[in-house]
Design a protein around this motif. Structure first.
Motif, PDB file in Angstrom:
ATOM      1  N   PHE A   1       8.042 -54.063   4.729  1.00  0.00           N
ATOM      2  CA  PHE A   1       8.561 -54.160   6.104  1.00  0.00           C
ATOM      3  C   PHE A   1       7.574 -53.615   7.122  1.00  0.00           C
ATOM      4  O   PHE A   1       7.317 -54.227   8.152  1.00  0.00           O
ATOM      5  CB  PHE A   1       9.905 -53.421   6.208  1.00  0.00           C
ATOM      6  N   LEU A   2       7.012 -52.455   6.847  1.00  0.00           N
ATOM      7  CA  LEU A   2       6.103 -51.812   7.803  1.00  0.00           C
ATOM      8  C   LEU A   2       4.845 -52.642   8.023  1.00  0.00           C
ATOM      9  O   LEU A   2       4.415 -52.840   9.165  1.00  0.00           O
ATOM     10  CB  LEU A   2       5.747 -50.404   7.318  1.00  0.00           C
ATOM     11  N   THR A   3       4.261 -53.144   6.936  1.00  0.00           N
ATOM     12  CA  THR A   3       3.045 -53.941   7.104  1.00  0.00           C
ATOM     13  C   THR A   3       3.340 -55.294   7.737  1.00  0.00           C
ATOM     14  O   THR A   3       2.480 -55.845   8.425  1.00  0.00           O
ATOM     15  CB  THR A   3       2.310 -54.120   5.764  1.00  0.00           C
ATOM     16  N   ASP A   4       4.552 -55.806   7.540  1.00  0.00           N
ATOM     17  CA  ASP A   4       4.940 -57.034   8.248  1.00  0.00           C
ATOM     18  C   ASP A   4       4.986 -56.787   9.755  1.00  0.00           C
ATOM     19  O   ASP A   4       4.528 -57.612  10.546  1.00  0.00           O
ATOM     20  CB  ASP A   4       6.306 -57.536   7.766  1.00  0.00           C
TER      21      ASP A   4
ATOM     22  N   GLU B   1      -5.928 -51.593  11.180  1.00  0.00           N
ATOM     23  CA  GLU B   1      -6.543 -50.289  10.910  1.00  0.00           C
ATOM     24  C   GLU B   1      -6.697 -49.494  12.204  1.00  0.00           C
ATOM     25  O   GLU B   1      -6.486 -48.291  12.246  1.00  0.00           O
ATOM     26  CB  GLU B   1      -7.938 -50.437  10.280  1.00  0.00           C
ATOM     27  N   TYR B   2      -7.087 -50.208  13.280  1.00  0.00           N
ATOM     28  CA  TYR B   2      -7.260 -49.550  14.575  1.00  0.00           C
ATOM     29  C   TYR B   2      -5.920 -49.163  15.186  1.00  0.00           C
ATOM     30  O   TYR B   2      -5.804 -48.120  15.839  1.00  0.00           O
ATOM     31  CB  TYR B   2      -8.052 -50.433  15.535  1.00  0.00           C
ATOM     32  N   ILE B   3      -4.919 -49.997  14.977  1.00  0.00           N
ATOM     33  CA  ILE B   3      -3.573 -49.682  15.488  1.00  0.00           C
ATOM     34  C   ILE B   3      -3.054 -48.416  14.816  1.00  0.00           C
ATOM     35  O   ILE B   3      -2.568 -47.496  15.471  1.00  0.00           O
ATOM     36  CB  ILE B   3      -2.606 -50.866  15.253  1.00  0.00           C
ATOM     37  N   VAL B   4      -3.189 -48.352  13.502  1.00  0.00           N
ATOM     38  CA  VAL B   4      -2.715 -47.189  12.751  1.00  0.00           C
ATOM     39  C   VAL B   4      -3.536 -45.956  13.125  1.00  0.00           C
ATOM     40  O   VAL B   4      -2.985 -44.873  13.323  1.00  0.00           O
ATOM     41  CB  VAL B   4      -2.750 -47.466  11.229  1.00  0.00           C
ATOM     42  N   SER B   5      -4.847 -46.114  13.253  1.00  0.00           N
ATOM     43  CA  SER B   5      -5.699 -44.982  13.653  1.00  0.00           C
ATOM     44  C   SER B   5      -5.296 -44.460  15.032  1.00  0.00           C
ATOM     45  O   SER B   5      -5.229 -43.244  15.247  1.00  0.00           O
ATOM     46  CB  SER B   5      -7.169 -45.397  13.674  1.00  0.00           C
ATOM     47  N   GLY B   6      -5.045 -45.378  15.962  1.00  0.00           N
ATOM     48  CA  GLY B   6      -4.613 -44.969  17.301  1.00  0.00           C
ATOM     49  C   GLY B   6      -3.274 -44.250  17.265  1.00  0.00           C
ATOM     50  O   GLY B   6      -3.083 -43.234  17.949  1.00  0.00           O
TER      51      GLY B   6
END
Length: 183
Positions: free
Chosen positions: A17-20, A34-39
């Motif tokens: 669900f989260l990765t979707d 990766e950038y969204i999660v890093s931010g």
């Protein structure tokens, strides 16, 4: 370090669900996940350092993920995940007790909640060397085994006292109810 990066990338592209949701966000924003999660993690770290309610946020981080996986462990037939999450909750409980008495001093340290979150994440990490396993094996278990007979005596005494108090209160409640009926 490359193994850690590959592990994180695999987790970010695993189907759930989260990765979707990350994929939808990635598509809308035109930015790699990766950038969204890093931010997001950077914002979270800054909030834990300077934001209002950092204590609540840190406690939620230490509770939600483990609670979800504890429920999954209860529902599974595998014993290892039960042991993993029971170990986490024992360490989390002991940490909470220690923190209760030391929090009045610790929360004055500038990055206390960031450190606390890092500690809790280490304790729940899905690796064999996670904090709860290390602390249980090296601190909790030896202490428990050394003092087990004394603890069992205290628990037995408390159990018998609680039972006798419960019986006395129940008998008194029954007497009061019987007296009310006769009036």
């Amino acid at each position: 370090m490359l193994d850690l990066k590959n592990f994180i990338m695999a987790q970010l592209h695993e189907k759930n669900f989260l990765t979707d949701q990350l994929a939808k966000l990635e598509e809308k924003m035109g930015t790699k996940r990766e950038y969204i999660v890093s931010g997001f993690l950077g914002f979270l770290a800054l909030y834990l350092m300077f934001g209002y309610g950092a204590s609540l946020l840190c406690n939620l981080i230490g509770f939600i993920y483990p609670a979800y996986f504890s429920i999954k462990a209860i529902e599974s037939t595998v014993k290892e995940d039960d042991t993993q999450w029971l170990t986490y909750w024992v360490v989390y409980g002991l940490f909470s007790i220690v923190e209760f008495f030391s929090d009045i001093f610790l929360f004055w340290f500038p990055f206390y909640y960031v450190g606390k979150c890092v500690f809790l994440i280490w304790c729940m990490a899905p690796v064999s060397w996670n904090g709860s396993a290390v602390l249980y094996r090296n601190v909790v278990r030896p202490f428990f085994l050394k003092h087990q007979s004394a603890m069992e005596g205290v628990v037995s005494d408390l159990s018998s006292k609680a039972k006798s108090v419960t019986e006395a209160v129940t008998k008194q409640a029954v007497r009061v109810l019987e007296n009310d009926k006769t009036k």
